[in-house]
Motif scaffolding. Structure first.
Motif, PDB file in Angstrom:
ATOM      1  N   UNK A  54      64.314  52.585  24.877  1.00  0.00           N
ATOM      2  CA  UNK A  54      63.811  53.510  25.661  1.00  0.00           C
ATOM      3  C   UNK A  54      62.506  53.300  25.605  1.00  0.00           C
ATOM      4  N   UNK A  55      61.771  52.617  24.816  1.00  0.00           N
ATOM      5  CA  UNK A  55      60.061  52.465  25.453  1.00  0.00           C
ATOM      6  C   UNK A  55      60.360  51.079  26.523  1.00  0.00           C
ATOM      7  N   UNK A  56      61.211  50.748  26.318  1.00  0.00           N
ATOM      8  CA  UNK A  56      61.274  49.793  27.740  1.00  0.00           C
ATOM      9  C   UNK A  56      61.315  50.751  29.551  1.00  0.00           C
ATOM     10  N   UNK A  57      62.363  51.805  29.255  1.00  0.00           N
ATOM     11  CA  UNK A  57      62.939  53.012  30.140  1.00  0.00           C
ATOM     12  C   UNK A  57      61.204  53.465  30.407  1.00  0.00           C
ATOM     13  N   UNK A  58      60.813  54.339  29.596  1.00  0.00           N
ATOM     14  CA  UNK A  58      59.388  54.617  29.808  1.00  0.00           C
ATOM     15  C   UNK A  58      58.388  53.486  30.316  1.00  0.00           C
ATOM     16  N   UNK A  59      58.145  52.833  30.095  1.00  0.00           N
ATOM     17  CA  UNK A  59      57.271  51.800  30.455  1.00  0.00           C
ATOM     18  C   UNK A  59      57.325  50.857  31.785  1.00  0.00           C
ATOM     19  N   UNK A  60      59.010  51.542  32.667  1.00  0.00           N
ATOM     20  CA  UNK A  60      59.558  51.368  33.631  1.00  0.00           C
ATOM     21  C   UNK A  60      59.545  52.246  34.681  1.00  0.00           C
ATOM     22  N   UNK A  61      59.591  53.646  34.129  1.00  0.00           N
ATOM     23  CA  UNK A  61      59.314  54.473  34.524  1.00  0.00           C
ATOM     24  C   UNK A  61      57.984  54.925  35.432  1.00  0.00           C
ATOM     25  N   UNK A  62      57.000  55.170  34.238  1.00  0.00           N
ATOM     26  CA  UNK A  62      55.528  55.063  34.587  1.00  0.00           C
ATOM     27  C   UNK A  62      55.045  53.663  35.704  1.00  0.00           C
ATOM     28  N   UNK A  63      55.510  52.686  34.997  1.00  0.00           N
ATOM     29  CA  UNK A  63      55.006  50.701  36.140  1.00  0.00           C
ATOM     30  C   UNK A  63      55.601  51.461  37.581  1.00  0.00           C
ATOM     31  N   UNK A  64      56.680  52.170  37.644  1.00  0.00           N
ATOM     32  CA  UNK A  64      56.945  52.270  38.962  1.00  0.00           C
ATOM     33  C   UNK A  64      56.689  53.879  39.912  1.00  0.00           C
ATOM     34  N   UNK A  65      55.987  54.597  38.598  1.00  0.00           N
ATOM     35  CA  UNK A  65      55.232  56.156  39.554  1.00  0.00           C
ATOM     36  C   UNK A  65      54.009  55.672  39.571  1.00  0.00           C
ATOM     37  N   UNK A  66      52.939  54.540  39.042  1.00  0.00           N
ATOM     38  CA  UNK A  66      52.428  53.595  39.126  1.00  0.00           C
ATOM     39  C   UNK A  66      51.719  53.533  40.594  1.00  0.00           C
TER      40      UNK A  66
END
Length: 100
Positions: free
Chosen positions: A29-41
């Motif tokens: 779940x933490x990895x999903x947050x990291x990935x979604x924010x990274x993709x948006x950035x």
């Protein structure tokens, strides 16, 4: 609608990803947050500063995530996360956000 600075998006992904993983006990779940924010950035970096800059900043984001792990063994988890987050946020601001 006001544009959210990329430095804030990247910082939210790094700090939020770690926080979610720690508090829920679910690393995925933490990895999903990291990935979604990274993709948006990354998408915003590309629009604001171009493909090369987006690639460099994305690499810095991933390196910060990876580098926080060994750093945490020396300084502690939260100080490591905040340290690498500050570096990525500063780079993001310098390369993409200060232009706009």
């Amino acid at each position: 609608m006001a544009k959210v600075p990329t430095a804030l998006v990247a910082a939210s992904g790094l700090v939020g990803g770690y926080g979610v993983a720690r508090w829920t006990g679910k690393r995925q779940l933490g990895g999903a947050v990291l990935a979604v924010a990274g993709a948006a950035a990354a998408q915003q970096w590309r629009k604001q500063a171009g493909g090369t800059a987006a690639g460099v900043l994305t690499a810095a984001y991933v390196a910060a995530f990876a580098g926080s792990h060994p750093l945490a063994k020396k300084v502690g988890a939260w100080p490591a996360v905040f340290g690498v987050t500050g570096a990525v946020a500063l780079a993001s601001w310098a390369v993409a956000d200060r232009r706009g």
